[in-house]
Each structure stands twice: as C-alpha cells, then as structure tokens.
Design a protein around this motif. Structure first.
Motif, PDB file in Angstrom:
ATOM      1  N   PHE A 154       0.845  -1.191   0.000  1.00 61.85           N
ATOM      2  CA  PHE A 154       0.000   0.000   0.000  1.00 61.85           C
ATOM      3  C   PHE A 154       0.889   1.253   0.000  1.00 61.85           C
ATOM      4  O   PHE A 154       1.926   1.291   0.656  1.00 61.85           O
ATOM      5  N   LYS A 155       0.443   2.265  -0.714  1.00 66.00           N
ATOM      6  CA  LYS A 155       1.196   3.532  -0.759  1.00 66.00           C
ATOM      7  C   LYS A 155       0.219   4.696  -0.707  1.00 66.00           C
ATOM      8  O   LYS A 155      -0.993   4.533  -0.961  1.00 66.00           O
ATOM      9  N   VAL A 156       0.763   5.849  -0.381  1.00 66.66           N
ATOM     10  CA  VAL A 156      -0.068   7.051  -0.311  1.00 66.66           C
ATOM     11  C   VAL A 156      -0.733   7.297  -1.673  1.00 66.66           C
ATOM     12  O   VAL A 156      -0.080   7.255  -2.714  1.00 66.66           O
ATOM     13  N   GLY A 157      -2.033   7.546  -1.653  1.00 64.42           N
ATOM     14  CA  GLY A 157      -2.798   7.756  -2.873  1.00 64.42           C
ATOM     15  C   GLY A 157      -3.654   6.559  -3.245  1.00 64.42           C
ATOM     16  O   GLY A 157      -4.607   6.693  -4.028  1.00 64.42           O
ATOM     17  N   ASP A 158      -3.323   5.390  -2.693  1.00 59.29           N
ATOM     18  CA  ASP A 158      -4.146   4.208  -2.951  1.00 59.29           C
ATOM     19  C   ASP A 158      -5.494   4.338  -2.238  1.00 59.29           C
ATOM     20  O   ASP A 158      -5.662   5.143  -1.311  1.00 59.29           O
ATOM     21  N   THR A 159      -6.462   3.497  -2.663  1.00 59.61           N
ATOM     22  CA  THR A 159      -7.821   3.572  -2.115  1.00 59.61           C
ATOM     23  C   THR A 159      -8.273   2.193  -1.634  1.00 59.61           C
ATOM     24  O   THR A 159      -8.040   1.184  -2.311  1.00 59.61           O
ATOM     25  N   LEU A 160      -8.914   2.177  -0.482  1.00 57.99           N
ATOM     26  CA  LEU A 160      -9.539   0.953   0.039  1.00 57.99           C
ATOM     27  C   LEU A 160     -11.042   1.054  -0.165  1.00 57.99           C
ATOM     28  O   LEU A 160     -11.663   2.078   0.166  1.00 57.99           O
ATOM     29  N   GLU A 161     -11.623  -0.002  -0.681  1.00 65.01           N
ATOM     30  CA  GLU A 161     -13.079  -0.036  -0.879  1.00 65.01           C
ATOM     31  C   GLU A 161     -13.657  -1.175  -0.035  1.00 65.01           C
ATOM     32  O   GLU A 161     -13.346  -2.345  -0.256  1.00 65.01           O
ATOM     33  N   PHE A 162     -14.491  -0.791   0.910  1.00 61.86           N
ATOM     34  CA  PHE A 162     -15.138  -1.772   1.780  1.00 61.86           C
ATOM     35  C   PHE A 162     -16.561  -2.006   1.253  1.00 61.86           C
ATOM     36  O   PHE A 162     -17.346  -1.066   1.125  1.00 61.86           O
ATOM     37  N   LYS A 163     -16.898  -3.270   0.958  1.00 61.22           N
ATOM     38  CA  LYS A 163     -18.243  -3.613   0.486  1.00 61.22           C
ATOM     39  C   LYS A 163     -18.908  -4.532   1.509  1.00 61.22           C
ATOM     40  O   LYS A 163     -18.334  -5.556   1.908  1.00 61.22           O
ATOM     41  N   TYR A 164     -20.118  -4.152   1.912  1.00 61.20           N
ATOM     42  CA  TYR A 164     -20.821  -4.891   2.965  1.00 61.20           C
ATOM     43  C   TYR A 164     -22.305  -4.542   2.895  1.00 61.20           C
ATOM     44  O   TYR A 164     -22.717  -3.631   2.155  1.00 61.20           O
ATOM     45  N   ALA A 165     -23.096  -5.216   3.685  1.00 67.09           N
ATOM     46  CA  ALA A 165     -24.530  -4.930   3.757  1.00 67.09           C
ATOM     47  C   ALA A 165     -24.743  -3.673   4.589  1.00 67.09           C
ATOM     48  O   ALA A 165     -24.323  -3.614   5.762  1.00 67.09           O
ATOM     49  N   GLY A 166     -25.345  -2.672   3.969  1.00 67.23           N
ATOM     50  CA  GLY A 166     -25.537  -1.402   4.648  1.00 67.23           C
ATOM     51  C   GLY A 166     -26.346  -1.540   5.917  1.00 67.23           C
ATOM     52  O   GLY A 166     -27.392  -2.201   5.935  1.00 67.23           O
ATOM     53  N   GLY A 167     -25.859  -0.931   7.013  1.00 63.87           N
ATOM     54  CA  GLY A 167     -26.555  -0.998   8.288  1.00 63.87           C
ATOM     55  C   GLY A 167     -26.180  -2.215   9.104  1.00 63.87           C
ATOM     56  O   GLY A 167     -26.395  -2.227  10.327  1.00 63.87           O
ATOM     57  N   ALA A 168     -25.617  -3.238   8.457  1.00 59.17           N
ATOM     58  CA  ALA A 168     -25.259  -4.451   9.189  1.00 59.17           C
ATOM     59  C   ALA A 168     -23.852  -4.339   9.774  1.00 59.17           C
ATOM     60  O   ALA A 168     -23.536  -5.025  10.762  1.00 59.17           O
ATOM     61  N   HIS A 169     -23.039  -3.518   9.181  1.00 59.06           N
ATOM     62  CA  HIS A 169     -21.656  -3.345   9.621  1.00 59.06           C
ATOM     63  C   HIS A 169     -21.286  -1.857   9.539  1.00 59.06           C
ATOM     64  O   HIS A 169     -22.027  -1.040   8.984  1.00 59.06           O
ATOM     65  N   THR A 170     -20.129  -1.557  10.101  1.00 57.59           N
ATOM     66  CA  THR A 170     -19.571  -0.210   9.962  1.00 57.59           C
ATOM     67  C   THR A 170     -18.093  -0.332   9.573  1.00 57.59           C
ATOM     68  O   THR A 170     -17.471  -1.389   9.742  1.00 57.59           O
ATOM     69  N   VAL A 171     -17.578   0.770   9.064  1.00 58.03           N
ATOM     70  CA  VAL A 171     -16.139   0.876   8.802  1.00 58.03           C
ATOM     71  C   VAL A 171     -15.658   2.054   9.636  1.00 58.03           C
ATOM     72  O   VAL A 171     -15.976   3.207   9.346  1.00 58.03           O
TER      73      VAL A 171
END
Length: 206
Positions: A50-67
């Motif tokens: 990982f380096k500065v400028g990279d992006t993390l995308e979290f996919k989950y069921a809305g309302g069931a989890h948090t980031v």
C-alpha cells in the motif's frame, strides 16, 4: 502570451494529476468476500504494498456493519468510541492520504473480536524523477571577443634604395615683413624734406 502560459501550466497540472491517478491502486477489502465477520484480513493485506494515494473499498450490507478508522490502541481493544471516522452506508471508500499504519474495525458489538478488523501499512509515494534542466549555451571564448590590441600591419617609413633613412628637413614658414618700419622711414624723410624747404624759403627772403 500570458493566456498561453496559463494554458501550459494547466495542461501540466492535468498531466501530473492523470499520472498520479494512474499510479494509484484501488483495493477491494476482502476481494470477492467483502467486509464480513468471516474474513481473514491479516492474510489479505499481507501480500500487498500500500502507498499514499491508494484507495480501500469496503463492500458490505448497509446498516449491518460499519467501517471505523481508529487508533492503534482502540484497534487492539476493539473500541470505536473514539473513531477517527465512521461509515455504514454499505460501500465505504477510504483514500490513504498519509504514510504509516492505518487501523479499521467494524464498530458493531462482537464483530471486531470475531476478526472484522484490518491494519494496512502505507508507504510514502515515490516522487517522479525531476525533468532535466535545459542545456545552457556555453559562454563565448574571451579570445573571440577581445579586439586586437595592435593593427595587423604598421605603415613603414619611406626609405632610400640603400636602405638608409633620408632625413626630413622641416621648413619654417617665411616670416612676415613688417610694413610699420618702412612707413616710419617714409614719413621721416618727407618731414625732413619739408623742413629743408621751409628753411630755404626763409633764407631766400632775407
């Protein structure tokens, strides 16, 4: 000219932005599994750079989890009470803006302790190589710009066939004759003649 310079500067900024965007990488956390309680995120992150400028995308069921992004201490304690950021929309995108370790957990009770936690170690972005400086024209040689101190040829004095130099006699201009002396003599002579005539006349009368 000013508008042309501004256009060039804008084009350069756009080019740099495009290059930076192309160099950045988007990672989907957990890949096809997404952000769930059954994921092994330590293994998922272990082989990635990982380096500065990279992006993390979290996919989950809305309302069931948090980031939730948290500190190292809260990550270890699975606590989201002092979360740096939190989202539960179902798809959360996080841009890694600083180097160092970033910590993420799910804030729903029991989920972090079940393994729903992620730490990524972010390296500083590599700076692009600077553009080479424009070549500077060499300064002209001093010998090419200094005028000759003496003329190429020096006129020679005329000489006789024998090689000996002939002396040059300088003639002075003729002195002007003074007319004041002649005029004085002439006036004196006439005065004398007039005086002699008067004496002769006087003697004749007696």
């Amino acid at each position: 000219m000013a508008s042309g310079g501004a256009s060039l500067a804008l084009a350069a900024l756009l080019l740099v932005g495009c290059v930076a965007a192309a160099a950045a990488t988007m990672y989907t956390v957990g890949d096809a599994s997404g952000w769930t309680t059954s994921g092994d995120y330590a293994t998922w992150a272990s082989g990635k750079k990982f380096k500065v400028g990279d992006t993390l995308e979290f996919k989950y069921a809305g309302g069931a989890h948090t980031v939730d992004e948290v500190s190292a201490a809260d990550y270890a304690a699975c606590s989201s009470s002092n979360a740096l950021s939190s989202d539960s929309a179902g798809t959360t995108t996080v841009t890694l803006k600083t180097a160092g370790k970033h910590y993420f957990i799910c804030g729903v009770a029991g989920h972090c302790s079940s393994g729903m936690k992620l730490v990524v170690d972010v390296a500083a972005a590599k700076s692009s190589a600077p553009a080479p400086a424009p070549a500077v024209a060499p300064a002209p040689d001093a010998a090419d710009t200094t005028p000759d101190a003496t003329p190429a040829t020096t006129p020679k004095s005329p000489s006789s066939s024998g090689g000996a130099k002939t002396p040059v006699t300088v003639l002075s201009p003729p002195a002007k004759k003074s007319t004041s002396g002649a005029a004085g003599l002439s006036a004196t002579a006439w005065a004398g003649l007039g005086l002699a005539g008067l004496v002769a006349v006087h003697l004749g009368a007696f």
